[in-house]
Design a protein around this motif. Structure first.
Motif, PDB file in Angstrom:
ATOM      1  N   PRO A   1       0.809  -1.230   0.000  1.00 25.31           N
ATOM      2  CA  PRO A   1       0.000   0.000   0.000  1.00 25.31           C
ATOM      3  C   PRO A   1       0.833   1.267   0.000  1.00 25.31           C
ATOM      4  CG  PRO A   1      -0.857  -1.590   1.584  1.00 25.31           C
ATOM      5  CD  PRO A   1       0.477  -2.111   1.131  1.00 25.31           C
ATOM      6  N   GLY A   2       2.075   1.202   0.478  1.00 27.83           N
ATOM      7  CA  GLY A   2       2.934   2.372   0.495  1.00 27.83           C
ATOM      8  C   GLY A   2       3.370   2.825  -0.881  1.00 27.83           C
ATOM      9  N   SER A   3       3.143   1.989  -1.904  1.00 26.12           N
ATOM     10  CA  SER A   3       3.491   2.373  -3.273  1.00 26.12           C
ATOM     11  C   SER A   3       2.358   3.114  -3.971  1.00 26.12           C
ATOM     12  CB  SER A   3       3.845   1.123  -4.093  1.00 26.12           C
ATOM     13  OG  SER A   3       2.684   0.335  -4.360  1.00 26.12           O
ATOM     14  N   ILE A   4       1.207   3.225  -3.306  1.00 27.24           N
ATOM     15  CA  ILE A   4       0.025   3.864  -3.900  1.00 27.24           C
ATOM     16  C   ILE A   4      -0.070   5.306  -3.425  1.00 27.24           C
ATOM     17  CG2 ILE A   4      -2.475   3.802  -4.104  1.00 27.24           C
ATOM     18  CD1 ILE A   4      -1.083   1.461  -5.456  1.00 27.24           C
ATOM     19  N   ILE A   5      -0.090   6.243  -4.367  1.00 28.76           N
ATOM     20  CA  ILE A   5      -0.206   7.667  -4.044  1.00 28.76           C
ATOM     21  C   ILE A   5      -1.402   8.245  -4.794  1.00 28.76           C
ATOM     22  CG2 ILE A   5       0.900   9.926  -4.168  1.00 28.76           C
ATOM     23  CD1 ILE A   5       3.581   8.523  -3.930  1.00 28.76           C
ATOM     24  N   TYR A   6      -2.301   8.879  -4.041  1.00 25.30           N
ATOM     25  CA  TYR A   6      -3.444   9.547  -4.665  1.00 25.30           C
ATOM     26  C   TYR A   6      -3.077  10.997  -4.924  1.00 25.30           C
ATOM     27  CZ  TYR A   6      -8.099  11.212  -5.703  1.00 25.30           C
ATOM     28  OH  TYR A   6      -9.190  11.762  -6.340  1.00 25.30           O
ATOM     29  N   VAL A   7      -3.206  11.413  -6.172  1.00 30.26           N
ATOM     30  CA  VAL A   7      -2.858  12.769  -6.584  1.00 30.26           C
ATOM     31  C   VAL A   7      -4.137  13.566  -6.805  1.00 30.26           C
ATOM     32  CG1 VAL A   7      -1.684  14.170  -8.315  1.00 30.26           C
ATOM     33  CG2 VAL A   7      -0.721  11.972  -7.614  1.00 30.26           C
ATOM     34  N   GLU A   8      -4.209  14.710  -6.160  1.00 27.77           N
ATOM     35  CA  GLU A   8      -5.397  15.561  -6.230  1.00 27.77           C
ATOM     36  C   GLU A   8      -4.983  16.945  -6.708  1.00 27.77           C
ATOM     37  OE1 GLU A   8      -9.142  16.137  -3.291  1.00 27.77           O
ATOM     38  OE2 GLU A   8      -7.189  16.631  -2.432  1.00 27.77           O
ATOM     39  N   ARG A   9      -5.528  17.338  -7.837  1.00 28.85           N
ATOM     40  CA  ARG A   9      -5.123  18.599  -8.449  1.00 28.85           C
ATOM     41  C   ARG A   9      -5.860  19.781  -7.835  1.00 28.85           C
ATOM     42  NH1 ARG A   9      -4.953  19.910 -14.962  1.00 28.85           N
ATOM     43  NH2 ARG A   9      -4.179  22.043 -14.784  1.00 28.85           N
TER      44      ARG A   9
END
Length: 375
Positions: A74-82
């Motif tokens: 799970p540490g490889s998952i990044i949610y990007v929010e513009r």
């Protein structure tokens, strides 16, 4: 004035994979265009001093080997929010905007048309994020090494090659299981997968209760039943739904198990007297068991807090089996006749008086000579 940026600039590396005009909100993995290693968040501590161009980014490492180190992490998952021309990045309970107070920027690489540079500027000073330590399968994120600034972005796709799949650790009665704790909500993409949690325990038993909602809430400690021992057959749909977690979940989740020095020791010590971890009982059945050989709770795993004196093995049962087992217990004499207090079924006193205190773990207790179930 020198400005210190806590961890956030480390996560800034994640933005180095798409341009401002086409970088959509969503879940991504980030891979160095030079070393082929992926970013993994292993801690929530760190700092960057832009004015002196020094950094402590030990919270963010890079790993090579998708199947071995990335697919189930799970540490490889990044949610990007513009947000306008900037971005807020979320990973394992960490938000860059919450920590820094502003949104982060990216620019196209000058050496690779398919990659981008990630940077932050303060008082005319700019720091770029790069993958350091060039040899080996593990590195770490640093700043201002121009050779490692290029980053690719890889959207997480359920049916694609860049998917998230659960890798089980336990096999019991022909089924596969894995403790799980992640900051993103999800649903099961593969058939034959289920989510469970512990709702109550006592008398050598723990109720393994199935979570039946369509969306598993973010940051819900749970146990996943898998359809296979291979992650590719245990795929998750990563979602953004806000879902309420069940209130009777007795499990506790752990994001990190980081032994690094210089401010990055971030571990939950295992106490076999008061903690039970997922494992196999002496009969080979799945349960919550004491593990004196384990020093720290693994990253992205769960544990059960129990009173001292609790049985070392708690076998999993249904709610009906638990109730039937508790009803078979005989209390010889009312406890109140001999001594006051709240006791576990094994006779361990957990509170004075004959009133249940707040905050007791779910389970069965003896109060005034009577069995009382705390849910």
């Amino acid at each position: 004035m020198r400005k210190k940026v806590i961890l956030s600039l480390a996560l800034l590396a994640a933005t180095g994979a798409a341009s401002a005009q086409d970088f959509a909100n969503g879940y991504y993995r980030f891979q160095s265009a030079v070393t082929d290693r992926y970013i993994v968040v292993i801690d929530n501590r760190g700092s960057v001093d832009i004015m002196s161009t020094t950094a402590d980014l030990g919270a963010v490492h890079t790993y090579r080997g998708f199947d071995e180190n990335i697919v189930s992490n799970p540490g490889s998952i990044i949610y990007v929010e513009r947000h306008g021309e900037g971005y807020d990045l979320h990973a394992q309970g960490v938000s860059t905007y919450d920590l820094v107070g502003y949104y982060l920027r990216i620019r196209r690489s000058r050496t690779n048309d398919n990659a981008y540079w990630a940077y932050a500027t303060s008082s005319g000073m700019t720091s770029y994020i790069n993958d350091e330590v060039w040899d080996g399968d593990e590195g770490y994120v640093g700043t201002n090494d121009s050779n490692g600034r290029d980053w690719y972005i890889l959207p997480v796709e359920t049916q694609g090659e860049n998917y998230f799949g659960v890798r089980p650790s336990y096999n019991a009665d022909g089924l596969y299981y894995q403790p799980f704790y992640a900051a993103f909500p999800f649903s099961f993409a593969s058939e034959g997968m289920k989510a469970y949690y512990v709702s109550q325990f006592g008398n050598g038993m723990a109720v393994l209760k199935e979570y039946t909602g369509e969306v598993v809430p973010a940051s819900m400690p749970l146990i996943i039943e898998c359809s296979s021992d291979q992650p590719t057959n245990n795929r998750l749909n990563l979602l953004t739904d806000e879902v309420q977690a069940p209130s009777d979940n007795s499990l506790t989740g752990v994001y990190f198990n980081t032994p690094l020095p210089y401010g990055h020791v971030n571990q939950v010590a295992n106490d076999p007297a008061t903690m039970r971890l997922l494992g196999l009982t002496s009969e080979g059945k799945l349960g919550m068991v004491a593990k004196p050989e384990v020093d720290f709770v693994p990253a992205n795993a769960v544990y059960l807090s129990v009173p001292e004196g609790t049985a070392s093995e708690l076998r999993f049962v249904s709610e009906d089996e638990f109730t039937a087992g508790i009803n078979d217990i005989t209390v010889a004499e009312p406890v109140s006749a001999a001594k006051s207090g709240v006791y576990t079924l094994t006779g361990v006193k957990v509170a004075d008086g004959n009133t249940l205190p707040d905050g007791l773990p779910a389970g069965v207790y003896i109060v005034g000579g009577k069995k009382v179930v705390v849910r």
